[in-house]
Design a protein around this motif. Structure first.
Motif, PDB file in Angstrom:
ATOM      1  N   GLY A 731       0.256  -0.883  -0.487  1.00  0.00           N
ATOM      2  CA  GLY A 731      -0.026   0.304  -0.206  1.00  0.00           C
ATOM      3  C   GLY A 731       0.953   1.437  -0.088  1.00  0.00           C
ATOM      4  N   GLU A 732       2.370   1.351   0.034  1.00  0.00           N
ATOM      5  CA  GLU A 732       3.006   2.069  -0.201  1.00  0.00           C
ATOM      6  C   GLU A 732       3.026   3.039  -1.408  1.00  0.00           C
ATOM      7  OE1 GLU A 732       3.945   3.975   1.971  1.00  0.00           O
ATOM      8  OE2 GLU A 732       3.797   2.335   3.812  1.00  0.00           O
ATOM      9  N   TRP A 733       3.529   3.995  -1.772  1.00  0.00           N
ATOM     10  CA  TRP A 733       4.237   4.617  -3.020  1.00  0.00           C
ATOM     11  C   TRP A 733       5.203   4.664  -3.674  1.00  0.00           C
ATOM     12  CZ3 TRP A 733      -0.423   6.794  -6.200  1.00  0.00           C
ATOM     13  CH2 TRP A 733      -1.105   6.596  -5.729  1.00  0.00           C
ATOM     14  N   TYR A 734       5.224   4.140  -5.028  1.00  0.00           N
ATOM     15  CA  TYR A 734       7.107   4.169  -5.154  1.00  0.00           C
ATOM     16  C   TYR A 734       7.178   5.170  -6.519  1.00  0.00           C
ATOM     17  CZ  TYR A 734       7.384  -0.065  -1.842  1.00  0.00           C
ATOM     18  OH  TYR A 734       8.056  -0.029  -0.421  1.00  0.00           O
ATOM     19  N   ARG A 735       8.384   5.204  -7.355  1.00  0.00           N
ATOM     20  CA  ARG A 735       8.331   5.628  -8.449  1.00  0.00           C
ATOM     21  C   ARG A 735       7.967   4.733  -9.310  1.00  0.00           C
ATOM     22  NH1 ARG A 735      13.582   9.150  -8.869  1.00  0.00           N
ATOM     23  NH2 ARG A 735      14.314   6.974  -8.776  1.00  0.00           N
ATOM     24  N   ALA A 736       7.476   5.037 -10.676  1.00  0.00           N
ATOM     25  CA  ALA A 736       7.107   3.729 -11.525  1.00  0.00           C
ATOM     26  C   ALA A 736       7.087   4.423 -12.972  1.00  0.00           C
ATOM     27  CB  ALA A 736       6.093   3.263 -11.396  1.00  0.00           C
ATOM     28  N   ARG A 737       7.465   3.784 -14.438  1.00  0.00           N
ATOM     29  CA  ARG A 737       7.015   3.927 -15.281  1.00  0.00           C
ATOM     30  C   ARG A 737       6.043   3.226 -16.184  1.00  0.00           C
ATOM     31  NH1 ARG A 737      11.721   2.819 -17.339  1.00  0.00           N
ATOM     32  NH2 ARG A 737      11.195   0.622 -18.653  1.00  0.00           N
ATOM     33  N   VAL A 738       5.373   4.062 -16.608  1.00  0.00           N
ATOM     34  CA  VAL A 738       4.224   3.240 -17.483  1.00  0.00           C
ATOM     35  C   VAL A 738       4.499   2.660 -18.918  1.00  0.00           C
ATOM     36  CG1 VAL A 738       1.882   3.623 -18.653  1.00  0.00           C
ATOM     37  CG2 VAL A 738       2.256   5.070 -16.756  1.00  0.00           C
ATOM     38  N   GLU A 739       4.282   1.210 -18.623  1.00  0.00           N
ATOM     39  CA  GLU A 739       4.860   0.237 -20.232  1.00  0.00           C
ATOM     40  C   GLU A 739       3.821   0.018 -21.082  1.00  0.00           C
ATOM     41  OE1 GLU A 739       6.329  -2.713 -18.531  1.00  0.00           O
ATOM     42  OE2 GLU A 739       8.439  -2.272 -18.006  1.00  0.00           O
ATOM     43  N   LYS A 740       2.219   0.153 -20.477  1.00  0.00           N
ATOM     44  CA  LYS A 740       1.210  -0.338 -21.154  1.00  0.00           C
ATOM     45  C   LYS A 740      -0.187  -0.005 -20.545  1.00  0.00           C
ATOM     46  CE  LYS A 740      -0.840  -4.288 -24.309  1.00  0.00           C
ATOM     47  NZ  LYS A 740      -1.058  -5.646 -23.778  1.00  0.00           N
ATOM     48  N   VAL A 741      -0.899   0.366 -21.860  1.00  0.00           N
ATOM     49  CA  VAL A 741      -2.428   1.408 -21.275  1.00  0.00           C
ATOM     50  C   VAL A 741      -3.332   0.283 -21.637  1.00  0.00           C
ATOM     51  CG1 VAL A 741      -3.628   2.824 -20.458  1.00  0.00           C
ATOM     52  CG2 VAL A 741      -1.434   3.615 -20.580  1.00  0.00           C
ATOM     53  N   GLN A 742      -3.782  -0.666 -21.216  1.00  0.00           N
ATOM     54  CA  GLN A 742      -4.867  -1.781 -21.584  1.00  0.00           C
ATOM     55  C   GLN A 742      -6.281  -1.606 -22.046  1.00  0.00           C
ATOM     56  OE1 GLN A 742      -3.775  -6.052 -20.598  1.00  0.00           O
ATOM     57  NE2 GLN A 742      -5.180  -6.888 -21.343  1.00  0.00           N
ATOM     58  N   SER A 743      -6.355  -0.861 -20.331  1.00  0.00           N
ATOM     59  CA  SER A 743      -7.253  -0.685 -20.544  1.00  0.00           C
ATOM     60  C   SER A 743      -7.757   0.971 -18.574  1.00  0.00           C
ATOM     61  CB  SER A 743      -8.886  -0.763 -20.631  1.00  0.00           C
ATOM     62  OG  SER A 743      -8.734  -1.910 -18.925  1.00  0.00           O
ATOM     63  N   PRO A 744      -8.412   1.544 -18.624  1.00  0.00           N
ATOM     64  CA  PRO A 744      -8.148   1.985 -17.138  1.00  0.00           C
ATOM     65  C   PRO A 744      -8.266   0.586 -16.022  1.00  0.00           C
ATOM     66  CG  PRO A 744      -9.705   3.349 -18.657  1.00  0.00           C
ATOM     67  CD  PRO A 744      -9.614   1.956 -19.119  1.00  0.00           C
ATOM     68  N   ALA A 745      -8.402   0.007 -16.173  1.00  0.00           N
ATOM     69  CA  ALA A 745      -8.848  -1.097 -14.985  1.00  0.00           C
ATOM     70  C   ALA A 745      -7.155  -1.813 -15.195  1.00  0.00           C
ATOM     71  CB  ALA A 745     -10.182  -1.481 -15.006  1.00  0.00           C
ATOM     72  N   LYS A 746      -7.058  -1.869 -16.087  1.00  0.00           N
ATOM     73  CA  LYS A 746      -5.425  -2.617 -16.184  1.00  0.00           C
ATOM     74  C   LYS A 746      -4.445  -1.891 -16.927  1.00  0.00           C
ATOM     75  CE  LYS A 746      -7.521  -6.713 -16.679  1.00  0.00           C
ATOM     76  NZ  LYS A 746      -7.543  -8.114 -17.492  1.00  0.00           N
ATOM     77  N   VAL A 747      -3.596  -1.314 -16.080  1.00  0.00           N
ATOM     78  CA  VAL A 747      -1.905  -0.164 -17.035  1.00  0.00           C
ATOM     79  C   VAL A 747      -1.160  -1.156 -16.172  1.00  0.00           C
ATOM     80  CG1 VAL A 747      -0.756   1.300 -16.299  1.00  0.00           C
ATOM     81  CG2 VAL A 747      -3.658   1.406 -16.237  1.00  0.00           C
ATOM     82  N   HIS A 748      -0.320  -1.005 -17.388  1.00  0.00           N
ATOM     83  CA  HIS A 748       1.306  -1.795 -16.777  1.00  0.00           C
ATOM     84  C   HIS A 748       2.336  -1.166 -16.170  1.00  0.00           C
ATOM     85  CE1 HIS A 748      -0.080  -5.853 -18.929  1.00  0.00           C
ATOM     86  NE2 HIS A 748      -1.329  -4.766 -19.162  1.00  0.00           N
ATOM     87  N   VAL A 749       2.539  -1.423 -15.314  1.00  0.00           N
ATOM     88  CA  VAL A 749       3.710  -0.350 -14.801  1.00  0.00           C
ATOM     89  C   VAL A 749       4.924  -0.625 -14.238  1.00  0.00           C
ATOM     90  CG1 VAL A 749       1.838   1.281 -13.560  1.00  0.00           C
ATOM     91  CG2 VAL A 749       2.855  -0.062 -12.601  1.00  0.00           C
ATOM     92  N   PHE A 750       6.068  -0.334 -14.115  1.00  0.00           N
ATOM     93  CA  PHE A 750       7.131  -0.947 -14.137  1.00  0.00           C
ATOM     94  C   PHE A 750       8.030   0.216 -12.771  1.00  0.00           C
ATOM     95  CE2 PHE A 750      12.331  -0.997 -14.671  1.00  0.00           C
ATOM     96  CZ  PHE A 750      12.243  -1.686 -14.656  1.00  0.00           C
ATOM     97  N   TYR A 751       8.117  -0.603 -11.725  1.00  0.00           N
ATOM     98  CA  TYR A 751       8.786   0.442 -10.808  1.00  0.00           C
ATOM     99  C   TYR A 751      10.398   0.400 -10.979  1.00  0.00           C
ATOM    100  CZ  TYR A 751       3.901  -0.423  -8.536  1.00  0.00           C
ATOM    101  OH  TYR A 751       2.768  -0.851  -8.531  1.00  0.00           O
ATOM    102  N   ILE A 752      10.386   1.765 -11.233  1.00  0.00           N
ATOM    103  CA  ILE A 752      11.813   1.907 -11.483  1.00  0.00           C
ATOM    104  C   ILE A 752      12.936   1.532 -10.775  1.00  0.00           C
ATOM    105  CG2 ILE A 752      10.768   3.500 -13.388  1.00  0.00           C
ATOM    106  CD1 ILE A 752      12.194   6.009 -11.591  1.00  0.00           C
ATOM    107  N   ASP A 753      12.794   1.918  -9.391  1.00  0.00           N
ATOM    108  CA  ASP A 753      14.099   1.750  -8.574  1.00  0.00           C
ATOM    109  C   ASP A 753      13.846   0.284  -8.130  1.00  0.00           C
ATOM    110  OD1 ASP A 753      14.351   4.749  -8.416  1.00  0.00           O
ATOM    111  OD2 ASP A 753      12.905   4.866  -7.139  1.00  0.00           O
TER     112      ASP A 753
END
Length: 900
Positions: A731-753
């Motif tokens: 439940g913590e916040w981390y820096r990330a990069r969006v890799e793919k937007v499949q739909s508003p309910a399914k966003v693929h993210v990569f935690y860059i750190d």
């Protein structure tokens, strides 16, 4: 004048019944069509068949059937056509007409045809010529009397007016007539064969007399000369005989398929086969494109028949030479990687040998513009890709489908080079290799044509240099025309107003603030000038810019200067080839930081998570510029495991001490923290030295977020954006990069750190505060893979290795040394922090992986220290050795055993 002589007896085949009392016979063919002979039945008479008035005499009227004339003809046709008959010639007239008796079979013991006609009441006896001493003539009279008594045929009451046909020679609206048949088989009798592919048919039961041309084919014809004589083309007589001997006066079915320009096209079906396909297979006909599309039985069958005849070189194909006959099989069919889409009908591919080759798509023509339109605005520079309607759409369609992917290439033909002349309007072209390019079973040319982004070239009928899937291209074009797609659309053509600000300093200054504020922007690499200089198309800004890679110094290529040609620096060509292969015509992300005096933008370019500047340095094709430190990319020196020597002319590599054949391996281990291990045996680490900075940044960022929580749902995710994400595990916040937007309910993210990935709803994403962006602290997770070991191809075996690595090194400190660069990430060796044992070597000893022997001499010493066969658990038969010795060529067998 009538000449009577001794009767002549012959046995031949019946090929045509002219009427109830006249037939045409021919013998067996010997080296060509046999001669024909007309035999008229003696002593009987049948009604005359209908006759059409000559077209040159409009005042004359058509002559109808006499009663029972057609029935008499049909009686003989069904009895005799294709059958062997025996006949005796009794009388020859001065004009050469022959009269005699005809018997069914090989001798006179067979059925007497004249007697059968009289017996059925379909003929009358010529009693005026009867001689009392002739028993055959006397029998005819007796049969006629019996038919009269039985009221058979013409002797029935009523006179037989109901037996007269209503023949229809002319069809007022042939197109509507053909459409009314709905392409359903119609019963018919072939009355005449004009040539091998044109017949005259009587449609039943309505008695339409129509001329039908066979769909999809054309046979050699008989040309009419000026003096009225006919001269046959080669094999015209043979083709006509081939069709006659099989169809003339046979009961057939005809599918009326189309009627272009008042010409009825159709397919004749006989119980023994399809004459169209037989003509092609035997080399009597060739396929014709204009009528191929309406052939309802499948155009591929016609092409297959023609191909068979060409391969056997029979009849009209006796001198045929295939367009690719002189090419080796490996040159005719091969797999290659698409490196560039030149325009809508050509691509540059990379062969397995490393050679580059330009391939043109067979038989299609890209969008083009007429000369007047092109020269309408002389002050404006003409740019085909943007100024020709649908050229940009065609190029983009191909680019998105095949760029960077492996395709199957089948060479169809090689178009010879052409030279322009003052008297010729044909432009000069170099030799072109034309081929069919497919990917995943999809023909790229066919897909282009079906979208309306290209048209199909029309050829002369004797031009065999065309696509091997030409019929599919024509069908695709017909669909595009019908649906009004692309070039065939009646809507206004799309206009692309693209501003080219390359080298335009004033325009570039206006764009610079906007591009800087945009952060990461999407772009397409249009051209590569050198390893670090590119031309980009910015879709959202609809502009073209020149882009220079920041943080590196790349070898310069040769170029024209005021003082002459500037000599290229060493490895400039290699650097440009590397950049081309990685990013040319790919979708990338750019971060613009500044601009030089010439109006060129400077910044960072990313493709699929790879920084191009870093990739060039890691592959020893560029040196680090001092500006890299202040922009957060100084670690590229550390990641590459090498330092620039400042000398670009080592003769071996732009990096001293790395690429030389006799150099020693550099061991420079540093402490890292392993944060993530992927299923492909790649892993992510953090530098321990910067760990405190990351902890402080995370603590400060979370405190600020807690004080000012982001509004849920306010963030619109976009691929490539940096953001903050709420990790589901804690439940913590981390820096990330969006890799793919499949739909508003399914966003693929990569935690860059940390290097892990997750699919989250957009409600758990928010804009990253500027104070915590990657400019403040670069992404801490760096991707690596193991050097000197092979990743198991079997999924189960690889999963075992990953599980072992997770247990041993994840969330622990290790020592890392970069051994050499890789395509996607550096290859490294990893040591346990406490024991200093090599992690990869431990996997080898456990029998879980095999050694990957390097060809570089300075790396072979390292591999030589690893005893993969002696000290592994090979002798103990554990892990991959449990089934005995295992090598690369046993991979499939091993995977099978392991799964069992």
């Amino acid at each position: 004048k009538i000449c009577r002589s001794a009767p002549e007896m012959c046995s031949e085949l019946t090929c045509l019944v002219l009427s109830g009392c006249a037939i045409i016979v021919r013998g067996q063919p010997r080296g060509g069509p046999p001669p024909e002979r007309q035999i008229n039945l003696s002593n009987i008479r049948t009604g005359a068949l209908a006759r059409r008035a000559p077209q040159s005499q409009p005042d004359q009227k058509d002559t109808p059937d006499e009663p029972y004339a057609f029935q008499a003809r049909e009686f003989l046709r069904k009895m005799l056509i294709g059958k062997e008959v025996c006949f005796t010639v009794e009388v020859k007239t001065a004009l050469g007409r022959e009269y005699g008796m005809v018997y069914l079979g090989r001798d006179t013991t067979g059925e007497n045809i004249a007697e059968s006609l009289v017996n059925e009441g379909l003929a009358t006896v010529r009693r005026e010529g009867i001689r009392g001493n002739n028993p055959d003539q006397a029998r005819l009279c007796d049969l006629e009397d019996q038919a009269k008594a039985s009221k058979k045929g013409m002797w029935t009451e009523g006179g037989g007016t109901n037996t007269v046909r209503d023949l229809k020679y002319i069809i007022e609206n042939p197109r509507n007539f053909v459409d009314s048949m709905h392409q359903k088989p119609v019963n018919a009798v072939i009355e005449h064969v004009r040539d091998g592919s044109v017949v005259r048919a009587l449609l039943l039961p309505d008695y339409y007399l129509v001329t039908v041309m066979l769909s999809g084919v054309k046979c050699p014809t008989f040309k009419r000369e000026a003096d009225g004589t006919e001269s046959p083309e080669p094999f015209a007589a043979e083709a006509k005989f081939f069709t006659e001997s099989r169809l003339l006066q046979r009961d057939v079915q005809i599918i009326l398929e189309s009627c272009p320009n008042q010409v009825i096209l159709g397919t004749v079906l006989h119980p023994n086969g399809n004459i169209t396909e037989l003509l092609l297979k035997e080399g009597f006909a060739r396929c014709v494109d204009w009528s191929m599309a309406v052939y309802t039985q499948g155009a591929e069958k016609l092409r297959a028949g023609e191909k068979s005849a060409k391969e056997r070189k029979v009849r009209i194909w006796k001198d045929y030479v295939a367009p690719t006959a002189n090419m080796d099989q490996k040159d005719r069919q091969f797999v290659a990687k698409v490196m560039q889409v030149v325009n809508a009908d050509a691509v540059v591919v990379k062969l397995n040998s490393g050679e580059y080759k330009t391939i043109h798509l067979s038989s299609i023509r890209p969008p083009r513009i007429e000369g007047e339109e092109k020269n309408k605005d002389k002050d404006k520079r003409f740019r085909p890709i943007y100024d020709i309607p649908y050229m940009f759409e065609a190029r983009e369609f191909m680019r998105k489908k095949i760029i960077g992917k492996k395709v199957n290439v089948t060479v169809d033909y090689i178009r010879a080079a052409t030279s322009s002349s003052e008297t010729s309007t044909i432009p000069a072209f170099a030799e072109r290799t034309c081929a069919t390019v497919t990917i995943g079973g999809i023909n790229i040319a066919e897909a282009l044509v079906s979208k309306g982004f290209a048209t199909v070239i029309r050829y002369r009928q004797d031009d065999d240099q065309r696509s091997s899937h030409y019929d599919e291209l024509l069908a695709a074009e017909a669909r595009a025309i019908k649906n009004g797609k692309g070039l065939h659309s009646k809507k206004e053509v799309p206009i692309h107003r693209v501003a080219d600000i390359s080298g335009e300093t004033q325009k570039a200054k206006q764009f610079l603030p906007f591009l800087q504020r945009a952060g990461r922007s999407e772009a397409v690499v249009e051209y590569v000038f050198s390893g670090s200089r590119l031309k980009l198309y910015m879709p959202k800004e609809t502009c073209l810019i020149t882009f220079l890679l920041a943080g590196i110094e790349c070898p310069r290529g040769s170029r024209n200067m005021p003082g002459g040609m500037q000599v290229a620096e060493p490895f400039s060509d290699e650097a440009m080839a590397f950049t081309k292969e990685l990013v040319l015509q790919r979708e990338v992300e750019v971060e613009v930081e500044s601009m030089d005096k010439a109006g060129n933008f400077i910044g960072w370019l990313h493709i699929e998570g790879v920084n191009l500047s870093v990739a060039l340095v890691e592959n020893a094709l560029s040196k680090v510029h001092f500006t890299a430190e202040r922009n957060g990319w100084g670690q590229i020196q550390d990641h590459s495991g090498r330092k620039p020597d400042g000398d670009m002319e080592t003769g071996v590599c732009v990096w001293g001490g790395v690429c030389g054949g006799g150099r020693e391996r550099t061991a420079n281990y540093r402490v890292v923290y392993v944060t993530e291990i992927t299923d492909t045996m790649h892993f992510y680490t953090q530098d321990v030295e910067t760990g405190t900075q990351l902890e402080n940044l995370m603590e400060t960022m979370r405190a600020e977020i807690a004080a000012q929580p982001p509004v849920e749902g306010s963030y619109a995710a976009r691929r490539g954006d940096y953001c903050i994400a709420n990790f589901s595990a804690d439940g913590e916040w981390y820096r990330a990069r969006v890799e793919k937007v499949q739909s508003p309910a399914k966003v693929h993210v990569f935690y860059i750190d940390y290097g892990n990935r997750e699919i989250v709803p957009s409600t758990r994403l928010a804009v990253i505060p500027p104070a915590f962006s990657i400019r403040t602290l670069a992404a801490q997770a760096t991707e690596y893979t193991f050097a000197y070991i092979q990743v198991p191809q079997d999924e189960d075996a690889r999963a075992d290795v990953v599980d072992s690595l997770v247990r041993d090194i994840q969330n622990t400190q290790c020592l890392l040394n970069v051994e050499h660069s890789g395509v996607t990430c550096p290859h490294v060796t990893l040591q346990f922090a406490d024991s200093k044992d090599d992690v990869g070597l431990s996997l080898v000893k456990e029998g879980m992986v095999m050694v990957d022997v390097r060809k570089e001499k300075h790396l072979q010493k390292m591999v030589g220290k690893w005893p993969p066969w002696r000290n592994s658990k090979r002798e103990m038969k554990l892990n991959i050795w449990r089934y005995g010795d295992f090598r690369d060529d046993d991979a499939d067998e091993f995977g099978y055993k392991l799964k069992k």
